[in-house]
Scaffold this active site. Structure first.
Site: not given
Length: 386
Positions: A128-130
């Site tokens: 999950h990439c912020p």
């Protein structure tokens, strides 16, 4: 890729809310600052209408910006692809090889994992990439990796422009001596540029140069990390699963031979599983091409073995001796704990003195596991779920 196709694909209009997050705000701000300053400095340093080189330079800048934003927004809004809620394998016999997701009320397909941030099971989840406020997975892996490549290239070009602008504008205003350096910012050039290069312009250019160099280094490293796993047809999570599989086999001396099932044996073949001319990756996100010695559930069976091993190792209980408020970087617990906080978005569990925890693994400063709930906490959790 079909650049004339839909620029951004919205499953629902609420997807626009992904922009209202610190990650996209910072990322888009960096892109806007570097692109805007590079174009303004190009006008000062290399006026595009005077020479062919100036025109090519300016067109390349616009090209970088468009390509970067194209891949960034597609990585964000196309999304990774999600396993349908309540999904079950066509052959009910295969369910014994799969993990069940209580949140999605269905089985996890091979290579899928549940994301706590997205609250869905993600196809071929990498992480999950912020920065895009979304997961990187099956459908957007190529867009995300292309963004990681284009951003350093565009920032490198912008950095060259910033350096050349400052050099050409300050060259005649700097006098060098053997022991002193004198900078006269009020000196007037014989030929004034179209736009004045004032002190604020110099400060803004210097700031943009720092952003461009920092982005080139940081994002460039992420690109090489992504390409390393893509050329082996893996994800970051699967690399970790493979490492744990080797540790499990070595620890128990089982004599098993673990073969990663999705490595097709050639870098080019693995590369083509993610990058295609159409922009759509191969496969439906559920059934995958596999190594000849493996089958569709080789990796999921290994995951089940690791889950069982995790339960065995978590039988040892630990009692909490100090209160912990669940902070990501707790300064009150010492500098070593503060600086060695895990680089993960896994939730921290607040603890009170006397609580019991089941730890599955850990380091000298941090432990991974679950808190043993008492009767009141268990009832409260069940009440919230209802």
């Amino acid at each position: 890729m079909k650049f004339l196709s839909t620029f951004v694909a919205f499953e629902n209009l609420h997807e626009v809310r992904r922009l209202c997050h610190w990650g996209p705000i910072i990322a888009l701000s960096v892109i806007a600052i570097c692109s805007t300053m590079a174009m303004l400095d190009s006008i000062i340093w290399y006026w595009p209408l005077d020479t062919t080189g100036g025109s090519i330079n300016f067109i390349m800048l616009i090209n970088w910006t468009v390509l970067i934003l194209y891949n960034y927004f597609n990585a964000m809004f196309v999304g990774p692809g999600y396993i349908p809620l309540g999904w079950k394998p066509e052959n009910q016999h295969d369910a014994q090889y799969l993990q069940y997701c209580r949140v999605c009320q269905g089985y996890k397909a091979p290579r899928s994992h549940h994301c706590r941030k997205c609250n869905r099971c993600v196809m071929k989840m990498d992480h999950h990439c912020p920065w895009i406020n979304n997961c990187c997975g099956h459908l957007n892996h190529a867009y995300f990796t292309s963004f990681l490549l284009l951003a350093p290239l565009g920032c490198s070009h912008a950095a060259i422009i910033f350096i050349m602008t400052m050099y050409t504008q300050l060259y005649e205003r700097i006098s060098f001596g053997w022991s002193t350096v004198k900078i006269d910012m009020s000196a007037v050039r014989q030929f004034q540029p179209l736009m004045p290069f004032s002190v604020p312009a110099f400060a803004a250019t210097l700031f943009a140069l720092g952003l461009a160099l920092g982005t080139t280094i940081a994002v460039g490293m992420l690109f090489f990390i992504q390409m390393k796993v893509i050329l082996r047809n893996k994800t970051s999570i699967e690399s970790w699963i493979e490492e744990k599989a080797k540790d499990r086999i070595q620890h128990y001396q089982t004599g098993e031979e673990f073969i990663f099932p999705y490595d097709l044996g050639g870098r080019w073949l693995n590369f083509k599983q993610v990058f295609t001319w159409s922009g759509t990756p191969k496969g439906d996100g559920i059934v995958w091409p596999i190594h000849p010695k493996c089958h569709q559930h080789t990796l999921t069976i290994e995951q089940l073995k690791q889950k069982a091993d995790k339960r065995v190792r978590s039988q040892v209980q630990y009692q909490v001796v100090e209160d912990y408020n669940g902070a990501c970087c707790p300064l009150s617990k010492g500098l070593q704990t503060f600086f060695r906080t895990p680089c993960t978005e896994e939730p921290r569990i607040s603890l009170s003195k006397g609580d019991i925890i089941l730890a599955t693994r850990g380091t000298k400063w941090w432990m991974y596991g679950d808190k043993v709930l008492n009767e009141e906490e268990t009832k409260g959790k069940l009440f919230k779920s209802l």
